[in-house]
Scaffold this motif. Structure first.
Motif, short mmCIF file in Angstrom:
data_model
loop_
_atom_site.label_atom_id
_atom_site.label_comp_id
_atom_site.label_asym_id
_atom_site.label_seq_id
_atom_site.Cartn_x
_atom_site.Cartn_y
_atom_site.Cartn_z
N GLU A 177 14.77 -9.72 -26.05
CA GLU A 177 15.79 -8.67 -26.15
C GLU A 177 16.53 -8.75 -27.48
OE1 GLU A 177 18.53 -8.24 -22.90
OE2 GLU A 177 16.93 -8.49 -21.42
N LYS A 178 16.82 -9.97 -27.91
CA LYS A 178 17.54 -10.16 -29.17
C LYS A 178 16.70 -9.65 -30.34
CE LYS A 178 18.24 -14.27 -31.10
NZ LYS A 178 18.78 -15.60 -31.43
N GLU A 179 15.42 -9.97 -30.34
CA GLU A 179 14.55 -9.53 -31.43
C GLU A 179 14.39 -8.02 -31.43
OE1 GLU A 179 12.54 -9.41 -34.80
OE2 GLU A 179 13.62 -11.13 -34.01
N ALA A 180 14.24 -7.41 -30.25
CA ALA A 180 14.11 -5.96 -30.17
C ALA A 180 15.39 -5.29 -30.67
CB ALA A 180 13.82 -5.53 -28.72
N ALA A 181 16.54 -5.85 -30.31
CA ALA A 181 17.81 -5.30 -30.77
C ALA A 181 17.95 -5.44 -32.29
CB ALA A 181 18.97 -6.01 -30.06
N ARG A 182 17.51 -6.57 -32.82
CA ARG A 182 17.57 -6.78 -34.27
C ARG A 182 16.72 -5.73 -34.98
NH1 ARG A 182 18.91 -11.57 -36.21
NH2 ARG A 182 17.97 -12.65 -34.46
N GLN A 183 15.52 -5.48 -34.46
CA GLN A 183 14.63 -4.49 -35.07
C GLN A 183 15.19 -3.07 -34.96
OE1 GLN A 183 10.71 -5.07 -33.46
NE2 GLN A 183 10.50 -7.08 -34.41
N ALA A 184 15.95 -2.82 -33.89
CA ALA A 184 16.56 -1.50 -33.69
C ALA A 184 17.88 -1.36 -34.45
CB ALA A 184 16.79 -1.26 -32.20
N GLY A 185 18.36 -2.45 -35.02
CA GLY A 185 19.62 -2.40 -35.76
C GLY A 185 20.86 -2.48 -34.89
N ASP A 186 20.69 -2.91 -33.63
CA ASP A 186 21.81 -3.02 -32.70
C ASP A 186 22.39 -4.44 -32.78
OD1 ASP A 186 23.60 -3.07 -30.59
OD2 ASP A 186 22.19 -2.29 -29.10
N LEU A 187 23.23 -4.65 -33.80
CA LEU A 187 23.75 -5.99 -34.05
C LEU A 187 24.70 -6.47 -32.96
CD1 LEU A 187 24.22 -5.85 -37.91
CD2 LEU A 187 22.26 -6.64 -36.57
N SER A 188 25.34 -5.54 -32.26
CA SER A 188 26.20 -5.92 -31.15
C SER A 188 25.37 -6.58 -30.04
CB SER A 188 26.93 -4.69 -30.60
OG SER A 188 27.72 -5.04 -29.49
N LYS A 189 24.23 -6.00 -29.72
CA LYS A 189 23.38 -6.58 -28.69
C LYS A 189 22.76 -7.90 -29.17
CE LYS A 189 19.96 -5.63 -25.22
NZ LYS A 189 19.24 -4.61 -24.49
N VAL A 190 22.44 -7.99 -30.45
CA VAL A 190 21.93 -9.25 -31.00
C VAL A 190 22.95 -10.36 -30.75
CG1 VAL A 190 21.35 -10.47 -33.13
CG2 VAL A 190 20.47 -8.17 -32.75
#
Length: 55
Positions: free
Chosen positions: A17-30
């Motif tokens: 989930e963290k990697e997917a969020a990073r790729q999507a630019g969702d730094l809050s979720k990261v």
């Protein structure tokens, strides 16, 4: 298999989930995933907050 993060399904899910969020630019979720990984019991020297450090 050695004990630790690699052996834990919950940690593996959070890492994905963290990697997917990073790729999507969702730094809050990261950040959320990183905090949950750090707090996950049994995988760190200090699994609970000690009240010290940054807020």
């Amino acid at each position: 298999m050695t004990p630790g993060k690699a052996a834990c399904d919950a940690c593996a899910r959070l890492e994905r989930e963290k990697e997917a969020a990073r790729q999507a630019g969702d730094l809050s979720k990261v950040t959320d995933c990183a905090v949950l990984l750090k707090r996950h019991p049994g995988h760190s020297k200090r699994s609970t907050l000690s009240g010290r450090g940054r807020a």
